[in-house]
Design a protein around this motif. Structure first.
Motif, PDB file in Angstrom:
ATOM      1  N   ARG A  70      84.159 -51.313 -92.195  1.00 36.97           N
ATOM      2  CA  ARG A  70      84.562 -50.774 -90.892  1.00 36.97           C
ATOM      3  C   ARG A  70      86.051 -50.435 -90.872  1.00 36.97           C
ATOM      4  O   ARG A  70      86.452 -49.412 -90.312  1.00 36.97           O
ATOM      5  N   SER A  71      86.863 -51.285 -91.459  1.00 37.74           N
ATOM      6  CA  SER A  71      88.301 -51.007 -91.482  1.00 37.74           C
ATOM      7  C   SER A  71      88.602 -49.722 -92.231  1.00 37.74           C
ATOM      8  O   SER A  71      89.512 -48.973 -91.858  1.00 37.74           O
ATOM      9  N   GLU A  72      87.832 -49.450 -93.264  1.00 37.74           N
ATOM     10  CA  GLU A  72      88.077 -48.259 -94.082  1.00 37.74           C
ATOM     11  C   GLU A  72      87.721 -46.970 -93.356  1.00 37.74           C
ATOM     12  O   GLU A  72      88.353 -45.941 -93.584  1.00 37.74           O
ATOM     13  N   TRP A  73      86.677 -46.996 -92.514  1.00 38.45           N
ATOM     14  CA  TRP A  73      86.332 -45.750 -91.805  1.00 38.45           C
ATOM     15  C   TRP A  73      86.901 -45.679 -90.398  1.00 38.45           C
ATOM     16  O   TRP A  73      86.644 -44.715 -89.653  1.00 38.45           O
ATOM     17  N   GLY A  74      87.716 -46.651 -90.016  1.00 33.66           N
ATOM     18  CA  GLY A  74      88.369 -46.600 -88.706  1.00 33.66           C
ATOM     19  C   GLY A  74      87.687 -47.424 -87.648  1.00 33.66           C
ATOM     20  O   GLY A  74      88.006 -47.289 -86.458  1.00 33.66           O
ATOM     21  N   GLY A  75      86.757 -48.305 -88.033  1.00 34.78           N
ATOM     22  CA  GLY A  75      86.023 -49.097 -87.058  1.00 34.78           C
ATOM     23  C   GLY A  75      86.886 -50.065 -86.265  1.00 34.78           C
ATOM     24  O   GLY A  75      86.483 -50.505 -85.183  1.00 34.78           O
ATOM     25  N   ASP A  76      88.086 -50.390 -86.767  1.00 33.73           N
ATOM     26  CA  ASP A  76      88.966 -51.281 -86.011  1.00 33.73           C
ATOM     27  C   ASP A  76      89.393 -50.653 -84.692  1.00 33.73           C
ATOM     28  O   ASP A  76      89.807 -51.354 -83.766  1.00 33.73           O
TER      29      ASP A  76
ATOM     30  N   GLN B  64      77.692 -42.159-100.491  1.00 32.26           N
ATOM     31  CA  GLN B  64      78.610 -43.142 -99.916  1.00 32.26           C
ATOM     32  C   GLN B  64      77.867 -43.996 -98.886  1.00 32.26           C
ATOM     33  O   GLN B  64      77.127 -43.473 -98.062  1.00 32.26           O
ATOM     34  N   VAL B  65      78.107 -45.310 -98.937  1.00 31.33           N
ATOM     35  CA  VAL B  65      77.458 -46.260 -98.032  1.00 31.33           C
ATOM     36  C   VAL B  65      78.510 -46.830 -97.099  1.00 31.33           C
ATOM     37  O   VAL B  65      79.578 -47.259 -97.538  1.00 31.33           O
ATOM     38  N   PHE B  66      78.203 -46.859 -95.792  1.00 34.37           N
ATOM     39  CA  PHE B  66      79.144 -47.324 -94.777  1.00 34.37           C
ATOM     40  C   PHE B  66      78.581 -48.539 -94.040  1.00 34.37           C
ATOM     41  O   PHE B  66      77.397 -48.553 -93.672  1.00 34.37           O
ATOM     42  N   GLU B  67      79.427 -49.537 -93.840  1.00 36.40           N
ATOM     43  CA  GLU B  67      79.063 -50.645 -92.954  1.00 36.40           C
ATOM     44  C   GLU B  67      78.959 -50.113 -91.534  1.00 36.40           C
ATOM     45  O   GLU B  67      79.828 -49.372 -91.074  1.00 36.40           O
ATOM     46  N   GLY B  68      77.891 -50.496 -90.816  1.00 34.96           N
ATOM     47  CA  GLY B  68      77.710 -50.039 -89.452  1.00 34.96           C
ATOM     48  C   GLY B  68      78.090 -51.117 -88.461  1.00 34.96           C
ATOM     49  O   GLY B  68      79.252 -51.497 -88.341  1.00 34.96           O
ATOM     50  N   ARG B  69      77.094 -51.634 -87.748  1.00 38.82           N
ATOM     51  CA  ARG B  69      77.337 -52.624 -86.695  1.00 38.82           C
ATOM     52  C   ARG B  69      78.055 -53.842 -87.257  1.00 38.82           C
ATOM     53  O   ARG B  69      77.732 -54.344 -88.335  1.00 38.82           O
ATOM     54  N   ALA B  70      79.042 -54.326 -86.516  1.00 34.75           N
ATOM     55  CA  ALA B  70      79.870 -55.441 -86.970  1.00 34.75           C
ATOM     56  C   ALA B  70      79.088 -56.745 -86.970  1.00 34.75           C
ATOM     57  O   ALA B  70      78.096 -56.897 -86.266  1.00 34.75           O
ATOM     58  N   GLY B  71      79.571 -57.704 -87.757  1.00 34.88           N
ATOM     59  CA  GLY B  71      78.974 -59.031 -87.807  1.00 34.88           C
ATOM     60  C   GLY B  71      78.778 -59.557 -89.205  1.00 34.88           C
ATOM     61  O   GLY B  71      78.507 -60.744 -89.387  1.00 34.88           O
ATOM     62  N   GLY B  72      78.898 -58.677 -90.211  1.00 33.77           N
ATOM     63  CA  GLY B  72      78.739 -59.116 -91.599  1.00 33.77           C
ATOM     64  C   GLY B  72      77.596 -58.411 -92.286  1.00 33.77           C
ATOM     65  O   GLY B  72      76.460 -58.446 -91.805  1.00 33.77           O
ATOM     66  N   ILE B  73      77.868 -57.761 -93.419  1.00 30.31           N
ATOM     67  CA  ILE B  73      76.823 -57.020 -94.126  1.00 30.31           C
ATOM     68  C   ILE B  73      75.753 -57.944 -94.690  1.00 30.31           C
ATOM     69  O   ILE B  73      74.619 -57.507 -94.937  1.00 30.31           O
ATOM     70  N   ASP B  74      76.075 -59.228 -94.863  1.00 30.46           N
ATOM     71  CA  ASP B  74      75.095 -60.171 -95.408  1.00 30.46           C
ATOM     72  C   ASP B  74      74.342 -60.925 -94.321  1.00 30.46           C
ATOM     73  O   ASP B  74      73.531 -61.803 -94.613  1.00 30.46           O
TER      74      ASP B  74
END
Length: 566
Positions: A179-185, A248-258
């Protein structure tokens, strides 16, 4: 095909007339708090004039600011079809694209917004609409995402170079853009994540343009996140992951990819699934080879992480909703990797991508880890009030050895805290176990086999449990004089987040309750106390409100005290 014309005289005159319509071009005040990232333009008469019998093209319209992503909103009950094309000042027109009606990508229990899904446009200033049907209060909603996404990529690139050696040494899932990499912050969730379980994966498409460059993908993800949170009013972006056509794979909803994070991607089944969206529209084209490989790697890793195979079927219970194909309480059997349309009333993920799912299941199996050994945990209910939680599950060892008498440790954790033991259980010959544990507050439960020398440790995915508060309320008197303070007190267990409850005093006016006083009250040692004051005679309602519980009492305010309670 793109239209390469420059602005003609008619379009220029239209823009001049539009500039005079200050009310139409002024951003909607409701979006002022969100700054330039999200803004709105009233279309006004253009929507009312759309002919029900055929298509009508609007004049060229200028957005209040540059935008990258756009959708439409209208009053409930409208029946409207819409297409969109855009151009940058001095540039070429894009092809016409369909704006799809807002549909089944939504949280459980929520209705669909009155309008369309957003369409990625690339950076543009001007746009035109083709409309068929009618819609009241038609508005265009815009998102500006690329500048923030570019800045996030630049900062992250420096950090990655600085820590490249440390990252290379770590065992990790497929390369996932955070998220930080694509601007999610810049678009944080409204509240913390909700945890469910991952029993299957739903594949989606975002119904956006397919002609994007790899460096634009981060901006597309950010634009969708802003639209989902700020325009749709959701907690966060709806999808758990997003994949572009370049792999390219992007993390979506916050909370942890695992973690088993509940998204807003497949209404009725969000609690039991993970959702992966492909950037683009796959109704008439297939997903690319890099995109398919990225999907397979991601899903193979994610399902294995939660002890789930990539092939075969699973039965989950629908929780219903307007978009679900099945009402609440219906057991529904899915493929472990399913298309969104399998559970909801939608054409997602597009006809051709849906046809690729059989191949995707085979590919994902090549990247899946072993899942023969696993421990599971289920809760009889995930929302409890004071009483202990009934848990059950199964234990299977990778070597097939019998689990008879194997001991499990039942552990509890709140967000960010360490796991602590709250109980235990012994497994039967078939691996099944059951236990009852008391919980004083909300958190997560998991079952752990700690190993016994011959067999290694196993841990279940966590299950979120919400402990609803027990609340009491008392008032000094059920009758009072105007202007006289009325003492209010009670108890609350467990203590609320923030240590306070809300006290409301409302006066009955006809069939409505009108707010007369609102205050925040501290809770100390499980008790609270305050006073309220009604200025005029009438029937009042005193309410104590905390997340998960509300208590109310009525008080009659008259010039004469005493007598029976109201």
């Amino acid at each position: 095909m793109p239209d390469h014309r420059r602005l003609n005289r008619r379009e220029a005159l239209g823009l001049g007339a539009a500039a005079l319509a200050a009310g139409a071009l002024r951003p909607h005040p409701a979006f002022a708090a969100h700054g330039p990232a999200l803004f709105e333009l009233g279309i006004g008469a253009e929507g009312a004039q759309a002919a029900a019998a055929g298509w009508r093209t609007t004049r060229v319209l200028r957005a209040p600011r540059r935008f990258d992503l756009m959708g439409l909103r209208w009053a409930p009950g409208a029946d409207l079809e819409a297409q969109l094309r855009v151009r940058r000042r001095g540039g070429d027109w894009s092809p016409w694209v369909t704006l799809h009606r807002a549909g089944a990508h939504r949280p459980d229990g929520a209705g669909a917004p009155a309008g369309t899904e957003p369409a990625w446009t690339g950076t543009a200033d001007l746009f035109q609409l083709r409309l068929r049907g009618r819609a009241g209060n038609l508005r265009a909603r815009f998102v500006r995402a690329q500048p923030t996404a570019r800045a996030a990529r630049a900062v992250t690139a420096r950090l990655l170079r600085r820590h490249a050696g440390a990252r290379a040494a770590q065992a990790a899932p497929p390369r996932i853009i955070t998220r930080s990499e694509w601007g999610g912050d810049s678009v944080p969730p409204r509240t913390g994540p909700e945890h469910g379980s991952v029993q299957l994966a739903f594949v989606h498409h975002t119904v956006t343009a397919n002609d994007y460059a790899p460096e634009e993908s981060a901006g597309i993800v950010l634009g969708i996140a802003r639209y989902h949170r700020d325009s749709n009013g959701w907690n966060d972006i709806g999808y758990n992951f997003l994949v572009d056509k370049y792999g390219q794979v992007f993390e979506g909803r916050a909370g942890g990819i695992d973690q088993a994070i509940v998204g807003a991607q497949a209404q009725g089944y969000n609690h039991a699934s993970t959702g992966i969206a492909c950037l683009g529209t796959y109704s008439e084209i297939t997903q690319t080879e890099p995109g398919m490989d990225a999907l397979a790697r991601l899903i193979g890793w994610k399902l294995s992480l939660h002890g789930v195979p990539t092939q075969g079927q699973v039965t989950v219970t629908s929780v219903g909703g307007p978009s679900s194909r099945y009402p609440s309480g219906t057991p529904v059997t899915f493929e472990r990797i399913s298309g969104h349309r399998d559970g909801d009333q939608t054409s997602c993920p597009g006809e051709l991508l849906y046809g690729q799912l059989a191949d995707l299941r085979t590919r994902a199996a090549h990247y899946a880890g072993p899942v023969s050994g696993a421990v599971t945990v289920r809760a009889a209910t995930r929302r409890v009030r004071t009483k202990p939680v009934a848990l059950s599950g199964e234990l299977r060892f990778p070597d097939g050895s019998p689990p008879t008498g194997a001991a499990l440790d039942i552990q509890f954790s709140t967000a960010g805290a360490a796991w602590t033991s709250v109980g235990g259980a012994l497994c039967g010959a078939d691996g099944r176990w059951a236990a009852t544990v008391p919980l004083a507050r909300s958190g997560q439960i998991r079952a752990v086999f700690n190993g016994d020398g011959a067999r290694g440790p196993l841990s279940s995915p966590p299950v979120a449990i919400t402990v609803l508060p027990t609340l009491t309320l008392a008032v000094q008197s059920r009758r009072a004089r105007p202007g006289a303070p009325v003492a209010v007190s009670g108890t609350l267990s467990p203590p609320p987040t923030g240590g306070r409850v809300e006290c409301l005093l409302e006066r009955q006016v006809g069939r409505r309750w009108v707010l007369a006083q609102r205050k925040r009250v501290n809770v100390r040692g499980g008790r609270y106390a305050t006073k309220v004051k009604a200025r005029r005679a009438g029937l009042y309602r005193v309410s104590i409100v905390t997340p998960g519980a509300t208590e109310r009492l009525r008080v009659r305010v008259t010039s004469v005290t005493g007598g029976a309670s109201a």
